[in-house]
Scaffold this motif. Structure first.
Motif, short mmCIF file in Angstrom:
data_model
loop_
_atom_site.label_atom_id
_atom_site.label_comp_id
_atom_site.label_asym_id
_atom_site.label_seq_id
_atom_site.Cartn_x
_atom_site.Cartn_y
_atom_site.Cartn_z
N GLN A 10 0.84 -1.19 0.00
CA GLN A 10 0.00 0.00 0.00
C GLN A 10 0.88 1.24 0.00
O GLN A 10 1.87 1.30 0.73
N GLN A 90 -5.16 -0.71 -7.34
CA GLN A 90 -6.52 -0.48 -6.87
C GLN A 90 -6.53 0.74 -5.96
O GLN A 90 -5.75 0.81 -5.00
N LEU A 92 -7.83 2.63 -3.03
CA LEU A 92 -8.52 2.26 -1.79
C LEU A 92 -9.24 3.46 -1.17
O LEU A 92 -9.90 3.32 -0.15
N LYS A 96 -4.86 6.34 -0.66
CA LYS A 96 -4.11 5.07 -0.58
C LYS A 96 -4.35 4.25 -1.84
O LYS A 96 -5.48 4.11 -2.30
N ASN A 98 -3.45 0.40 -3.51
CA ASN A 98 -2.92 -0.95 -3.31
C ASN A 98 -2.26 -1.40 -4.61
O ASN A 98 -2.84 -1.29 -5.69
#
Length: 132
Positions: A10, A90, A92, A96, A98
């Motif tokens: 992350q 992705q 988040l 953030k 991922n």
């Protein structure tokens, strides 16, 4: 028998900045290795490390999937070993992102554990690059 590695990292960044870090040759060189990577399906490229007694330092690859800013895949071939690397990004929320890594095709657990160690170290370097 084929073994697979799956890792998640992350980062506090934008998905665009992270995509650029995994697809821009000069940025890749700062956290992985010197390379001639281009995010173009079919492009053949090399990552180049310092050669040693056991290895010529060359990783050969071919780009398989470029789906910005969500997915990037390429082959990763060293000697007789040929793997497929898939990066999935992705968002988040809350700034953030991922970064999920799948690397498939390991013939033995030693190679898999070596890759786990290598990618974990490289993705630590990536975090430093993203912070700049």
């Amino acid at each position: 028998m084929s073994l697979a590695l799956a890792l998640d990292f992350q980062y506090t960044t934008t998905i665009e900045k992270l995509w650029s870090a995994i697809t821009d040759s000069s940025k890749l060189a700062k956290w992985v290795l010197e390379n001639d990577f281009k995010p173009i399906v079919g492009h053949r490229f090399q990552f180049r490390a310092q050669p040693n007694d056991y290895w010529d330092g060359i990783i050969n690859g071919e780009v398989l999937v470029v789906d910005p800013p969500d997915k990037l895949s390429y082959t990763w071939a060293v000697g007789e070993e040929k793997h497929t690397v898939v990066w999935t990004l992705q968002d988040l929320g809350d700034g953030k992102i991922n970064l999920h890594l799948d690397q498939m095709g390991f013939s033995n657990v030693h190679g898999l554990e070596g890759a786990r160690h290598g990618w974990t170290a490289w993705c630590g370097e990536l975090e430093k690059q993203l912070a700049q």
